[in-house]
Write a protein that holds these residues in place. Structure first.
Motif, PDB file in Angstrom:
ATOM      1  N   GLN A 113       0.972  -1.173  -0.852  1.00 39.63           N
ATOM      2  CA  GLN A 113       0.422   0.508   0.011  1.00 39.63           C
ATOM      3  C   GLN A 113       0.425   1.039  -0.156  1.00 39.63           C
ATOM      4  O   GLN A 113       0.806   2.389  -0.757  1.00 39.63           O
ATOM      5  CB  GLN A 113      -1.233  -0.225   1.243  1.00 39.63           C
ATOM      6  CG  GLN A 113      -1.913   1.391   1.038  1.00 39.63           C
ATOM      7  CD  GLN A 113      -2.859   1.502   0.231  1.00 39.63           C
ATOM      8  OE1 GLN A 113      -3.509   0.257   0.352  1.00 39.63           O
ATOM      9  NE2 GLN A 113      -2.925   2.264  -0.756  1.00 39.63           N
ATOM     10  N   SER A 114       1.760   1.198   0.957  1.00 40.11           N
ATOM     11  CA  SER A 114       2.290   2.524   1.088  1.00 40.11           C
ATOM     12  C   SER A 114       3.579   2.234  -0.570  1.00 40.11           C
ATOM     13  O   SER A 114       3.804   3.732  -1.147  1.00 40.11           O
ATOM     14  CB  SER A 114       4.224   2.126   1.898  1.00 40.11           C
ATOM     15  OG  SER A 114       5.137   3.313   1.925  1.00 40.11           O
ATOM     16  N   THR A 115       4.089   1.642  -1.229  1.00 40.84           N
ATOM     17  CA  THR A 115       4.837   1.925  -3.136  1.00 40.84           C
ATOM     18  C   THR A 115       4.112   2.254  -3.696  1.00 40.84           C
ATOM     19  O   THR A 115       4.029   2.928  -4.254  1.00 40.84           O
ATOM     20  CB  THR A 115       4.814  -0.072  -2.585  1.00 40.84           C
ATOM     21  OG1 THR A 115       5.800  -0.493  -1.984  1.00 40.84           O
ATOM     22  CG2 THR A 115       5.110   0.425  -4.626  1.00 40.84           C
ATOM     23  N   TYR A 116       2.632   1.916  -3.698  1.00 39.76           N
ATOM     24  CA  TYR A 116       1.388   2.609  -4.452  1.00 39.76           C
ATOM     25  C   TYR A 116       1.383   3.796  -4.243  1.00 39.76           C
ATOM     26  O   TYR A 116       0.745   4.266  -5.082  1.00 39.76           O
ATOM     27  CB  TYR A 116       0.306   1.940  -4.172  1.00 39.76           C
ATOM     28  CG  TYR A 116      -1.205   1.800  -4.591  1.00 39.76           C
ATOM     29  CD1 TYR A 116      -1.193   2.329  -6.189  1.00 39.76           C
ATOM     30  CD2 TYR A 116      -1.736   2.508  -4.332  1.00 39.76           C
ATOM     31  CE1 TYR A 116      -2.268   3.002  -6.982  1.00 39.76           C
ATOM     32  CE2 TYR A 116      -3.378   3.472  -4.571  1.00 39.76           C
ATOM     33  CZ  TYR A 116      -3.206   3.075  -6.136  1.00 39.76           C
ATOM     34  OH  TYR A 116      -4.542   4.491  -6.916  1.00 39.76           O
ATOM     35  N   ASP A 117       1.081   4.056  -3.061  1.00 40.00           N
ATOM     36  CA  ASP A 117       0.692   5.755  -2.369  1.00 40.00           C
ATOM     37  C   ASP A 117       2.057   6.463  -3.143  1.00 40.00           C
ATOM     38  O   ASP A 117       1.417   7.634  -4.244  1.00 40.00           O
ATOM     39  CB  ASP A 117       0.813   6.197  -1.466  1.00 40.00           C
ATOM     40  CG  ASP A 117      -0.371   5.212  -0.430  1.00 40.00           C
ATOM     41  OD1 ASP A 117      -1.904   5.204  -1.769  1.00 40.00           O
ATOM     42  OD2 ASP A 117      -1.113   5.017   0.966  1.00 40.00           O
ATOM     43  N   THR A 118       3.292   6.228  -3.087  1.00 38.54           N
ATOM     44  CA  THR A 118       4.219   6.856  -3.239  1.00 38.54           C
ATOM     45  C   THR A 118       4.479   6.754  -5.158  1.00 38.54           C
ATOM     46  O   THR A 118       4.565   7.857  -5.635  1.00 38.54           O
ATOM     47  CB  THR A 118       5.109   6.146  -3.193  1.00 38.54           C
ATOM     48  OG1 THR A 118       5.697   5.877  -1.432  1.00 38.54           O
ATOM     49  CG2 THR A 118       7.372   6.500  -3.355  1.00 38.54           C
ATOM     50  N   ASP A 119       3.986   5.934  -5.172  1.00 39.88           N
ATOM     51  CA  ASP A 119       3.966   5.667  -6.682  1.00 39.88           C
ATOM     52  C   ASP A 119       2.775   6.067  -7.843  1.00 39.88           C
ATOM     53  O   ASP A 119       3.069   6.995  -8.385  1.00 39.88           O
ATOM     54  CB  ASP A 119       3.948   4.548  -7.511  1.00 39.88           C
ATOM     55  CG  ASP A 119       5.327   3.559  -7.067  1.00 39.88           C
ATOM     56  OD1 ASP A 119       6.477   3.969  -6.674  1.00 39.88           O
ATOM     57  OD2 ASP A 119       5.524   2.391  -7.932  1.00 39.88           O
ATOM     58  N   ARG A 120       1.818   6.488  -6.472  1.00 40.11           N
ATOM     59  CA  ARG A 120       0.319   7.485  -7.538  1.00 40.11           C
ATOM     60  C   ARG A 120       0.718   8.555  -7.327  1.00 40.11           C
ATOM     61  O   ARG A 120       0.499   9.799  -7.980  1.00 40.11           O
ATOM     62  CB  ARG A 120      -0.409   7.119  -6.351  1.00 40.11           C
ATOM     63  CG  ARG A 120      -2.173   7.475  -7.257  1.00 40.11           C
ATOM     64  CD  ARG A 120      -3.276   7.520  -5.750  1.00 40.11           C
ATOM     65  NE  ARG A 120      -3.427   7.522  -4.764  1.00 40.11           N
ATOM     66  CZ  ARG A 120      -2.931   8.805  -4.649  1.00 40.11           C
ATOM     67  NH1 ARG A 120      -3.078   9.717  -4.320  1.00 40.11           N
ATOM     68  NH2 ARG A 120      -2.476   8.850  -2.655  1.00 40.11           N
TER      69      ARG A 120
END
Length: 324
Positions: free
Chosen positions: A116-123
């Protein structure tokens, strides 16, 4: 011609012996025969080597006693493999019944949080790149790259969350049932092999006396060959041939008396079986004269306890009391 003559002579000889063995005694009739016991032939399970002979000829043995053992041979590794299969299937069933461990769930939660953290960063990175592209400060290709990273992160997040949800739900009932069936199948296969392996150890099916041991220690009998011959304990029986004129007097259940050399008083017995067919049928027509030459095999149970230790093969006279 010689064959016909031989058959005729055989018929006459048999009839002569049967009639000579019967005759009046007081007001009854008697036939001759021999004492017998149930003869048991215990066969070899395979052609493996004999590694132990626990009895000798003439020994009296109890039911269930070990008489002889054969080498396990190739059966032993098959048993080991089957036992290992049972253990493996049982452990798999226990694993499914207990469900996932707490550490596995914690690991799945951490993976889901990281995804989830990686997704938030990439978003967020995609939003910044998109803004710069719209202001014509970056090329369109960089926006495509940022979008691909964002989508890959979203897929990884969904996969981690699905894995966490699967662990939290626990094992499906169908999986447990499949594991139970696998355990039952493995145990049945082991039981089949153990049954076969048990036959490598020859045991006495009944109490009795060892009559013969055809093979010696170290020999390899062929599969199915008799390795122990024994005579069963219990009441002996008399086997006699009843001439046709006396057949109607010998019926199943009829009380008879038996005389044996060396036994002072007659023994009590009961006719248990009389053959429905003659032991030998002449080839010619059964006229009144000819049919008197027929004889029928009869077996008589010796009920008298005094006969318990009498040897087999001794001559016996079976007497039917006169009709009332």
């Amino acid at each position: 011609m010689n064959g016909n003559l031989t058959m005729r002579c055989g018929a006459l000889l048999l009839a002569g012996v049967a009639l000579a063995g019967c005759g009046p005694k007081g007001n009854g009739l008697e036939v001759h025969g021999t004492l017998e016991r149930d003869r048991l032939e215990l066969v070899a399970e395979s052609n493996e080597r004999i590694v132990e002979v626990a009895v000798h000829e003439g020994d009296r043995v109890a039911a269930g006693a070990v008489l002889l053992r054969q080498e396990a041979g190739t059966m032993q590794p098959r048993l080991d493999q089957a036992r290992a299969g049972v253990t493996e299937s049982e452990r798999r069933l226990e694993e499914l019944q207990h469900g996932p461990r707490a550490r596995e769930i914690d690991e799945a939660r951490a993976s889901a949080a990281g995804a989830q953290s990686t997704y938030d960063t990439d978003r967020r990175e995609f939003e910044r790149v998109k803004s710069l592209v719209e202001r014509r400060l970056l090329a369109e290709s960089q926006l495509d790259q940022a979008r691909a990273r964002r989508d890959a992160s979203a897929a990884a997040r969904d996969r981690a969350q699905a894995q966490l949800k699967l662990l939290l739900e626990g094992t499906r009932t169908e999986q447990v049932q499949q594991a139970q069936a696998a355990v039952a199948r493995a145990r049945a296969a082991l039981a089949e092999l153990e049954t076969s392996a048990g036959r490598y150890e020859v045991r006495a099916p009944r109490a009795g006396r060892i009559e013969a041991l055809p093979f010696k220690l170290g020999e390899r009998p062929s599969a199915g060959a008799p390795v122990v011959v024994m005579l069963a304990d219990g009441a002996p029986y008399a086997r006699a041939y009843v001439p046709e004129p006396l057949r109607v007097r010998f019926t199943a259940g009829r009380a008879v008396e038996l005389t044996v050399d060396g036994v002072a008083e007659p023994l009590h017995g009961t006719v248990r079986y009389v053959s429905a067919e003659a032991a030998y049928t002449p080839y010619y027509a059964l006229t009144q004269k000819d049919r008197s030459r027929l004889s029928y095999l009869a077996e008589v149970t010796v009920d008298d306890p005094r006969a318990a230790d009498l040897p087999v093969g001794v001559p016996v006279q079976v007497r039917v009391p006169a009709a009332d």
